[in-house]
Write an enzyme that holds these catalytic residues in place. Structure first.
Site, PDB file in Angstrom:
ATOM      1  N   HIS A  50       0.805  -9.589  14.613  1.00 29.00           N
ATOM      2  CA  HIS A  50      -0.006  -9.269  13.441  1.00 29.00           C
ATOM      3  C   HIS A  50      -0.142 -10.518  12.571  1.00 29.00           C
ATOM      4  CE1 HIS A  50       0.766  -4.638  13.426  1.00 29.00           C
ATOM      5  NE2 HIS A  50       0.534  -5.101  14.651  1.00 29.00           N
TER       6      HIS A  50
ATOM      7  N   GLU B 202       0.216 -11.052   9.441  1.00 32.26           N
ATOM      8  CA  GLU B 202       1.298 -11.262   8.477  1.00 32.26           C
ATOM      9  C   GLU B 202       2.505 -11.912   9.133  1.00 32.26           C
ATOM     10  OE1 GLU B 202      -0.463  -8.442   9.110  1.00 32.26           O
ATOM     11  OE2 GLU B 202      -0.153  -6.992   7.493  1.00 32.26           O
TER      12      GLU B 202
ATOM     13  N   CYS C  93       1.406  -2.917   7.657  1.00 34.50           N
ATOM     14  CA  CYS C  93       2.071  -1.804   8.317  1.00 34.50           C
ATOM     15  C   CYS C  93       3.566  -1.871   7.995  1.00 34.50           C
ATOM     16  CB  CYS C  93       1.841  -1.868   9.825  1.00 34.50           C
ATOM     17  SG  CYS C  93       2.681  -3.252  10.651  1.00 34.50           S
TER      18      CYS C  93
ATOM     19  N   CYS D  74       5.296  -5.106   9.301  1.00 26.05           N
ATOM     20  CA  CYS D  74       4.986  -6.304   8.524  1.00 26.05           C
ATOM     21  C   CYS D  74       5.600  -6.233   7.127  1.00 26.05           C
ATOM     22  CB  CYS D  74       3.479  -6.498   8.453  1.00 26.05           C
ATOM     23  SG  CYS D  74       2.763  -6.917  10.070  1.00 26.05           S
TER      24      CYS D  74
END
Length: 157
Positions: free
Chosen positions: A48, A50, A78, A81
């Site tokens: 992801h 992040e 999410c 993260c």
């Protein structure tokens, strides 16, 4: 947030879910890292945006804690993260679109509100929300076809 939106657009062009992130040194304004989702390209469910910027900045600075860093991301992080943001001791999180289904900050697990959360960054949601949401909506409508409501609205135009 403009840089994060640029990263999200780059992700969409590569067939990735259009989420972009930028990590800024909150004291100097310097960009520590910027990236976008790379889940498909890396075949890695943890790639992801992040996490990628947290990893890059930690490596660049040679430290695991990013206490003066501010994260700008186009979608509510999410739970995975958000937990990483807490562990990295990020100072502030600015996000664009809210994610009622998969978010982990204002929705779902609400990681920063849990009693077991050791660090709670300041959080500001809805920054460039319309632009961030539009990127996601356009991306998914191209892959799944128009949403039923959109198709009906277009037929009446």
């Amino acid at each position: 947030m403009d840089m994060a939106l640029q990263e999200a657009s780059a992700a969409a062009e590569m067939g990735e879910v259009p989420v972009g992130a930028v990590l800024i040194d909150g004291l100097t304004g310097d960009v520590l890292a910027r990236d976008h989702n790379r889940v498909e390209i890396k075949r890695d469910p943890t790639a992801h945006a992040e996490l990628l910027v947290l990893q890059a900045a930690a490596l660049r600075l040679g430290q695991k804690r990013l206490v003066n860093a501010d994260l700008y991301v186009t979608l509510e992080p999410c739970a995975m993260c958000a937990a990483a943001v807490s562990l990295a001791r990020v100072r502030r999180v600015y996000f664009g679109a809210y994610d009622p289904k998969g978010g982990g900050v204002d929705h779902g697990a609400r990681i920063f509100q849990q009693p077991t959360c050791h660090h709670r960054p300041e959080v500001f949601g809805g920054i460039e929300e319309i632009r961030s949401a539009a990127l996601l909506k356009n991306f998914f409508s191209l892959r799944r076809g128009a949403w039923p409501g959109e198709a009906a609205a277009k037929s009446h135009e």
